[in-house]
Design a protein around this motif. Structure first.
Motif, mmCIF file in Angstrom:
data_model
loop_
_atom_site.group_PDB
_atom_site.id
_atom_site.type_symbol
_atom_site.label_atom_id
_atom_site.label_comp_id
_atom_site.label_asym_id
_atom_site.label_seq_id
_atom_site.Cartn_x
_atom_site.Cartn_y
_atom_site.Cartn_z
ATOM 1 N N SER A 338 0.838 -1.185 0.000
ATOM 2 C CA SER A 338 0.000 0.000 0.000
ATOM 3 C C SER A 338 0.876 1.239 0.000
ATOM 4 O O SER A 338 2.030 1.202 0.437
ATOM 5 N N ALA A 339 0.322 2.338 -0.465
ATOM 6 C CA ALA A 339 1.061 3.605 -0.453
ATOM 7 C C ALA A 339 1.108 4.208 0.946
ATOM 8 O O ALA A 339 1.937 5.073 1.233
ATOM 9 N N GLU A 340 0.213 3.731 1.845
ATOM 10 C CA GLU A 340 0.139 4.313 3.179
ATOM 11 C C GLU A 340 1.069 3.565 4.139
ATOM 12 O O GLU A 340 1.147 2.336 4.127
ATOM 13 N N PRO A 341 1.789 4.307 5.000
ATOM 14 C CA PRO A 341 2.626 3.655 6.012
ATOM 15 C C PRO A 341 1.743 3.035 7.100
ATOM 16 O O PRO A 341 0.539 3.313 7.146
ATOM 17 N N PRO A 342 2.344 2.176 7.975
ATOM 18 C CA PRO A 342 3.768 1.839 8.027
ATOM 19 C C PRO A 342 4.170 0.868 6.922
ATOM 20 O O PRO A 342 3.324 0.175 6.356
ATOM 21 N N HIS A 343 5.465 0.811 6.662
ATOM 22 C CA HIS A 343 5.989 -0.027 5.598
ATOM 23 C C HIS A 343 7.046 -0.993 6.136
ATOM 24 O O HIS A 343 7.763 -0.669 7.087
ATOM 25 N N ALA A 344 7.153 -2.127 5.479
ATOM 26 C CA ALA A 344 8.251 -3.050 5.768
ATOM 27 C C ALA A 344 9.558 -2.449 5.229
ATOM 28 O O ALA A 344 9.538 -1.601 4.331
ATOM 29 N N THR A 357 14.193 -3.363 -5.518
ATOM 30 C CA THR A 357 13.156 -2.713 -4.728
ATOM 31 C C THR A 357 12.532 -1.573 -5.508
ATOM 32 O O THR A 357 13.198 -0.865 -6.249
ATOM 33 N N GLU A 358 11.239 -1.424 -5.331
ATOM 34 C CA GLU A 358 10.490 -0.280 -5.857
ATOM 35 C C GLU A 358 9.318 -0.068 -4.890
ATOM 36 O O GLU A 358 8.379 -0.865 -4.862
ATOM 37 N N PRO A 359 9.366 0.972 -4.081
ATOM 38 C CA PRO A 359 8.375 1.122 -3.019
ATOM 39 C C PRO A 359 6.950 1.397 -3.492
ATOM 40 O O PRO A 359 5.997 1.056 -2.786
ATOM 41 N N VAL A 360 6.778 1.988 -4.654
ATOM 42 C CA VAL A 360 5.434 2.319 -5.142
ATOM 43 C C VAL A 360 4.841 1.088 -5.830
ATOM 44 O O VAL A 360 5.381 0.622 -6.842
ATOM 45 N N PRO A 361 3.746 0.531 -5.302
ATOM 46 C CA PRO A 361 3.268 -0.767 -5.806
ATOM 47 C C PRO A 361 2.909 -0.794 -7.281
ATOM 48 O O PRO A 361 3.239 -1.750 -7.981
ATOM 49 N N LEU A 362 2.246 0.233 -7.795
ATOM 50 C CA LEU A 362 1.868 0.202 -9.206
ATOM 51 C C LEU A 362 3.084 0.336 -10.118
ATOM 52 O O LEU A 362 3.146 -0.310 -11.176
ATOM 53 N N LEU A 363 4.055 1.144 -9.695
ATOM 54 C CA LEU A 363 5.298 1.223 -10.467
ATOM 55 C C LEU A 363 6.060 -0.093 -10.396
ATOM 56 O O LEU A 363 6.668 -0.529 -11.380
ATOM 57 N N ALA A 364 6.019 -0.737 -9.232
ATOM 58 C CA ALA A 364 6.689 -2.029 -9.077
ATOM 59 C C ALA A 364 6.063 -3.077 -9.987
ATOM 60 O O ALA A 364 6.769 -3.897 -10.584
ATOM 61 N N PHE A 365 4.744 -3.041 -10.126
ATOM 62 C CA PHE A 365 4.078 -4.007 -11.005
ATOM 63 C C PHE A 365 4.503 -3.778 -12.453
ATOM 64 O O PHE A 365 4.787 -4.737 -13.183
ATOM 65 N N GLU A 366 4.558 -2.517 -12.880
ATOM 66 C CA GLU A 366 5.007 -2.219 -14.243
ATOM 67 C C GLU A 366 6.426 -2.727 -14.474
ATOM 68 O O GLU A 366 6.728 -3.317 -15.519
ATOM 69 N N GLN A 367 7.291 -2.502 -13.491
ATOM 70 C CA GLN A 367 8.678 -2.951 -13.634
ATOM 71 C C GLN A 367 8.757 -4.468 -13.654
ATOM 72 O O GLN A 367 9.496 -5.052 -14.465
ATOM 73 N N SER A 383 0.583 -10.205 0.087
ATOM 74 C CA SER A 383 -0.431 -9.441 0.800
ATOM 75 C C SER A 383 -1.709 -9.348 -0.015
ATOM 76 O O SER A 383 -1.675 -9.093 -1.220
ATOM 77 N N LEU A 384 -2.850 -9.514 0.646
ATOM 78 C CA LEU A 384 -4.127 -9.290 -0.019
ATOM 79 C C LEU A 384 -4.320 -7.810 -0.346
ATOM 80 O O LEU A 384 -5.056 -7.459 -1.265
ATOM 81 N N TYR A 385 -3.653 -6.941 0.403
ATOM 82 C CA TYR A 385 -3.752 -5.506 0.114
ATOM 83 C C TYR A 385 -3.075 -5.180 -1.215
ATOM 84 O O TYR A 385 -3.576 -4.368 -2.007
ATOM 85 N N LEU A 386 -1.935 -5.800 -1.471
ATOM 86 C CA LEU A 386 -1.276 -5.627 -2.764
ATOM 87 C C LEU A 386 -2.144 -6.199 -3.876
ATOM 88 O O LEU A 386 -2.315 -5.575 -4.931
ATOM 89 N N ALA A 387 -2.710 -7.372 -3.654
ATOM 90 C CA ALA A 387 -3.588 -7.977 -4.653
ATOM 91 C C ALA A 387 -4.774 -7.074 -4.955
ATOM 92 O O ALA A 387 -5.147 -6.854 -6.118
ATOM 93 N N GLY A 388 -5.373 -6.522 -3.910
ATOM 94 C CA GLY A 388 -6.515 -5.646 -4.112
ATOM 95 C C GLY A 388 -6.168 -4.392 -4.884
ATOM 96 O O GLY A 388 -6.944 -3.924 -5.729
ATOM 97 N N ARG A 389 -4.979 -3.852 -4.618
ATOM 98 C CA ARG A 389 -4.555 -2.647 -5.328
ATOM 99 C C ARG A 389 -4.400 -2.934 -6.826
ATOM 100 O O ARG A 389 -4.766 -2.114 -7.670
ATOM 101 N N LEU A 390 -3.883 -4.090 -7.167
ATOM 102 C CA LEU A 390 -3.710 -4.444 -8.576
ATOM 103 C C LEU A 390 -5.044 -4.792 -9.231
ATOM 104 O O LEU A 390 -5.258 -4.479 -10.407
#
Length: 401
Positions: A338-344, A357-367, A383-390
């Motif tokens: 997610s874009a919102e903290p806290p982050h691993a 590493t690419e902290p922004v999930p949508l940019l990471a998916f493109e890469q 994470s289901l949160y990452l899945a939901g964002r995609l």
């Protein structure tokens, strides 16, 4: 203006975190009482466990609907929108119904926690809709979970299902399998069938608790015909076959075996869900703890993907979860769910296990997609949160699909 008001209501609802609020069934029971005890007017099947709860709930819902039962389903978390959590006969509630409930809650239950409010809304909707049997997924734990507040009078609980027990939510449930199993097993009720596909020390705990509480225990070893699987489910992986055995056993025990085929054909998003994008296969899975990641790795096999995109919440055991997936793909890209903290700490994970590493999930998916060769496979997990964002973005199906 109505859209803004609805967004404000959602913001209030999502801000009702458990932090600083009482856990357990008591506050949920108080909320249900203030709603007029709607849970007293439908029966339920409770589903607890570390992994696989949502898949089992989806199978039960499909099977019960096929058997002609008026069925409600309460699950969590949602992937793309809140209304996924509450369904009647396969249909999600409307956002207007959510807004109506939240407006009531802001006035009459301003201190209630998010999960308790979600549970209260589900119970109210199920009663209004004439639901006969509700499939209720626990949030965290068993005896300590808010769903334990639901009506447990004779006939109120038709069965309790335990999928498995593994290390997760250790800060809440305990840091050993035995401790976690104790809490989950105590979702049992006297005289109510308790079905499980748990094994090993978890099953030993369950057996002892069920004997203590006089809850009839059903397992694949004790009742093999009840748990028989006539053909694999639509959902992929050996772990989904275990989930299917549990769901079918419950349907048979409740007298709804006619719904078994429909149960096996149930769909549940972000569980080894397949997409084709730009000539690549994308496998999307919400595996978010070591046990789920190990099951996913077994289902895919060593080298079964070309690239792994991994994102995990900091409250999870990110290192152990990632470690279970190392053999799946030679290239790894780490991101935040997610874009919102806290982050691993992505740099610490990359330093330990290797990877980009690419902290922004949508940019990471493109890469990650660009790193995947045409005709190759990208696995997204952690994470289901990452899945939901995609699913709300690049993997969102076309309108009408």
């Amino acid at each position: 203006m109505a859209v803004v008001q609805t967004q404000d209501l959602y913001a209030w609802l999502f801000a009702q975190t458990r932090q600083g609020r009482e856990r357990g069934p008591a506050p949920a029971r108080a909320l249900l009482n203030s709603l007029g005890r709607p849970d007293a007017r439908f029966a339920s099947v409770r589903v607890v466990g570390t992994n696989g709860k949502g898949s089992v709930c989806a199978m039960l819902e499909a099977g019960l609907m096929a058997a002609g039962i008026q069925v409600g389903r309460f699950t969590s978390p949602h992937l793309t929108h809140f209304e996924e959590r509450v369904r009647v006969n396969g249909q999600e509630i409307t956002s207007a119904r959510t807004a109506e409930f939240v407006a009531w809650a802001k006035k009459h239950a301003p201190d209630a926690a998010f999960f308790d409010l979600s549970l209260g809304l589900a119970a109210q909707v199920f009663t209004e809709s004439g639901v006969e049997l509700a499939v209720m997924e626990a949030g965290v734990g068993g005896a300590s979970d808010a769903t334990q507040a639901l009506n447990s009078s004779p006939g109120g609980v038709r069965a309790v299902l335990l999928t498995n027990v593994a290390l997760d939510h250790t800060a809440t449930l305990g840091d050993t399998v035995t401790q976690i199993a104790q809490d989950k097993a105590r979702a049992a009720h006297p005289g109510v069938p308790f079905l499980t596909t748990a094994e090993g020390e978890a099953l030993e705990v369950v057996s002892a608790v069920c004997a203590e509480l006089d809850a009839p225990l059903y397992t694949p070893a004790s009742h093999p015909a009840l748990f028989a699987l006539p053909l694999p489910p639509r959902l992929e992986g050996a772990h989904q076959q275990r989930n299917a055995r549990l769901a079918l056993a419950a349907l048979r025990l409740l007298g709804h075996d006619s719904g078994s085929r429909a149960a096996l054909d149930a769909h549940w998003p972000a569980r080894l869900e397949r997409f084709t994008l730009d000539g690549r296969t994308v496998l999307l899975d919400g595996a978010h703890n070591p046990a789920a990641a190990a099951a996913l790795a077994q289902a895919i096999g060593a080298g079964g993907a070309d690239v792994l995109l991994f994102g995990s919440l900091p409250r999870k055991d990110s290192a152990a979860t990632l470690a279970a997936l190392l053999g799946v793909a030679p290239v790894r890209l780490l991101t935040h769910p997610s874009a919102e903290p806290p982050h691993a700490n992505l740099e610490a994970l990359a330093g330990r296990f290797g990877g980009l590493t690419e902290p922004v999930p949508l940019l990471a998916f493109e890469q990650a997609l660009s790193l995947t060769p045409v005709g190759g496979t990208l696995l997204v997990a952690g994470s289901l949160y990452l899945a939901g964002r995609l699913l709300a973005g690049p993997l969102r199906p076309p309108d009408g699909a």
